[in-house]
Scaffold this active site. Structure first.
Site, PDB file in Angstrom:
ATOM      1  N   THR A 138    -142.928   1.296-108.397  1.00 18.80           N
ATOM      2  CA  THR A 138    -142.491   0.838-107.080  1.00 18.80           C
ATOM      3  C   THR A 138    -142.823  -0.638-106.867  1.00 18.80           C
ATOM      4  OG1 THR A 138    -143.017   1.077-104.734  1.00 18.80           O
ATOM      5  CG2 THR A 138    -144.703   1.789-106.247  1.00 18.80           C
ATOM      6  N   ASP A 139    -142.095  -1.264-105.942  1.00 17.88           N
ATOM      7  CA  ASP A 139    -142.424  -2.653-105.571  1.00 17.88           C
ATOM      8  C   ASP A 139    -143.708  -2.727-104.735  1.00 17.88           C
ATOM      9  OD1 ASP A 139    -141.465  -1.528-103.201  1.00 17.88           O
ATOM     10  OD2 ASP A 139    -139.985  -3.103-102.797  1.00 17.88           O
ATOM     11  N   GLU A 140    -144.192  -1.553-104.255  1.00 13.77           N
ATOM     12  CA  GLU A 140    -145.356  -1.579-103.370  1.00 13.77           C
ATOM     13  C   GLU A 140    -146.627  -2.032-104.097  1.00 13.77           C
ATOM     14  OE1 GLU A 140    -145.548   1.629-100.538  1.00 13.77           O
ATOM     15  OE2 GLU A 140    -143.412   2.009-100.720  1.00 13.77           O
ATOM     16  N   TYR A 164    -151.473   5.058-102.026  1.00 16.04           N
ATOM     17  CA  TYR A 164    -150.294   5.342-102.858  1.00 16.04           C
ATOM     18  C   TYR A 164    -150.006   4.158-103.782  1.00 16.04           C
ATOM     19  CZ  TYR A 164    -145.311   5.292-104.096  1.00 16.04           C
ATOM     20  OH  TYR A 164    -144.114   5.165-104.793  1.00 16.04           O
ATOM     21  N   LYS A 168    -150.167   3.924-107.931  1.00 14.55           N
ATOM     22  CA  LYS A 168    -149.033   3.539-108.773  1.00 14.55           C
ATOM     23  C   LYS A 168    -149.385   2.301-109.608  1.00 14.55           C
ATOM     24  CE  LYS A 168    -145.436   5.135-108.958  1.00 14.55           C
ATOM     25  NZ  LYS A 168    -144.873   6.264-109.748  1.00 14.55           N
TER      26      LYS A 168
END
Ligand code: NAD
Ligand code: TYD
Length: 373
Positions: A138-140, A164, A168
């Site tokens: 993810t970009d997060e 989260y 990741k």
């Protein structure tokens, strides 16, 4: 050089993006074999794979990515050459209320897959070669952007803010380390927010659709001016396909839609589109008697500002120049067409979203959102 997977293990294939990936893959590569490994958590639903169940080149295995022996035997018995790893705990709000499961699945689970892949692909002389481990991220992991900052590139420093995102980020590092240390043939993609069919209705877009149809409040965290970069799920999967077949081993690729929206603007857009659908449509009014449009109101009347998410990232935006220039990627769906398709899918599949919202999801909302939100 083109790599063509033949036998694929898809983890998390009963979830939102994974199920769309399985459909996408079997439509485009009907000669390949797909095995799904999924634990069927609250977010996984076997019904998402109904259209491929029974096909000879498809198998569903109910199991956990943390089960080393199971993963090892699947890789061996099925002669898997490509693992596409979607399985994860994926909802930021849940990670704030209960991070443990995120560490267990996203970090430990990814490590179990890497260990098994190493044992079979690098240490077993009978193993298929070449092989590929594609990690879906993810970009997060890059944290948050200020309004004037440039979108994330692959070289941005990792700065995850939620449990989260941290889980990741940690899994991304493990994937990288297995390439650098052992030579496992890995690729990673970091994608922006997805939307489309089969998304569990705890995420913004399907939540808002269902709440309007049932006349429930539309919860906007804080001022609603947080920005996300939205991509239609098939465009994400086309990017993954390109990375697996043409991407450079050991590299990471950002995938994004160049499509930044504030949350409040998206919610208002969905409200307006549904207002249009209800206008003069008696059948729809009969189907959804609680919707505000039935009594002359508008979707926007349901907007309710609630307490902000803890550590809420203000803005995500992806610079997809690398996958665009190196692999020729560009999204096919505009937001205008993608959001209409999505809306129609949720209207046509009312049974699906009502069923997945029964049970654990409702209980969880009641438990965690009775105060504050
Ligand atoms: P999802 O929550 O809809 O689905 C996750 C799937 O993984 C479910 O089917 C669930 O049953 C399965 N799963 C969970 N724990 C498992 C375990 N221990 N063993 C086996 N299966 C397990 O998630 P999603 O939105 O489809 O996201 C898929 C992947 O894409 C995730 O890795 C996520 O981090 C990443 N991603 C998501 C988005 C997005 O906008 N949704 C954006 C970028 C990246
Ligand atoms: P979400 O769909 O949970 O994805 P992510 O947190 O991975 O970006 O949320 C998208 C944005 O919408 C995020 O800024 C949080 C916000 N949001 C709300 O304002 N209200 C809601 O009820 C939800 C679920 C999200």
């Amino acid at each position: 050089m083109l790599y063509q997977p033949e036998k694929i293990l898809v983890t998390g294939g009963a979830g939102f993006i994974g199920a769309n990936f399985v459909h996408f893959w079997l439509q485009n590569y009907p000669e390949s074999r797909v095995v799904v490994l999924d634990a069927l958590t609250y977010a996984g639903n076997r019904a998402n794979l109904l259209s491929v169940e029974g096909q000879e080149n498809f198998r569903f295995v109910h199991g956990d990515i943390r089960d080393y022996d199971l993963v090892l035997s699947l890789l061996r018995d099925e002669q898997i050459d490509t693992l596409v790893h979607f399985a994860a705990e994926s909802h930021v709000d849940r990670s704030i209320h209960g991070p443990d499961e995120f560490i267990d699945t996203n970090v430990i689970g990814t490590h179990v897959l890497l260990k098994a892949a190493k044992a079979v692909w690098l240490e077993d002389p009978l193993a298929p070669r070449p092989h590929r481990f594609h990690h879906v991220s993810t970009d997060e992991v890059y944290g948050t952007l200020q309004p004037n900052e440039q979108p994330f590139t692959e070289t941005n420093q990792y700065a995850p803010n939620s449990p989260y995102a941290a889980s990741k980020a940690s899994s991304d590092h493990l994937v990288r380390a297995y390439h650098e240390t052992y030579g496992l043939q890995v690729t990673t993609s970091n994608c922006s927010n997805n939307y489309g069919p089969y998304q569990f209705p705890e995420k913004l877009i399907p939540l808002i659709i269902g709440n309007i149809l049932d006349g429930r409040p539309l919860p906007i965290y804080g001022d609603g001016l947080q920005i996300r970069d939205w991509l239609y799920v098939d465009d994400h999967n086309r990017g993954i396909d390109l990375v697996i077949r043409q991407g450079k081993v050991g590299e990471t690729y950002n995938i994004g839609g160049n499509n930044e929206w504030t949350n409040i603007a998206i919610v208002k857009l969905i409200c307006n589109l549904l207002d249009e659908k209800f206008a003069g449509n008696e059948a729809m009014k009969k189907r959804f008697p609680q919707a505000p449009q039935v009594s002359g109101g508008k979707g926007e009347g349901l907007i309710t500002h609630v307490k902000d998410r803890l550590g809420h990232d203000r803005r995500y935006a992806i610079n997809a120049a690398k996958i665009t220039t190196e692999l020729g990627y560009s999204p096919m769906e505009s937001f205008e067409t993608g959001i209409r398709k999505t809306l129609d899918w949720y209207l046509d599949n009312e049974g699906w979203w009502r069923a997945v919202m029964d049970g654990s999801y409702r209980q969880w909302v009641e438990l965690n959102y009775s105060q504050g939100h």
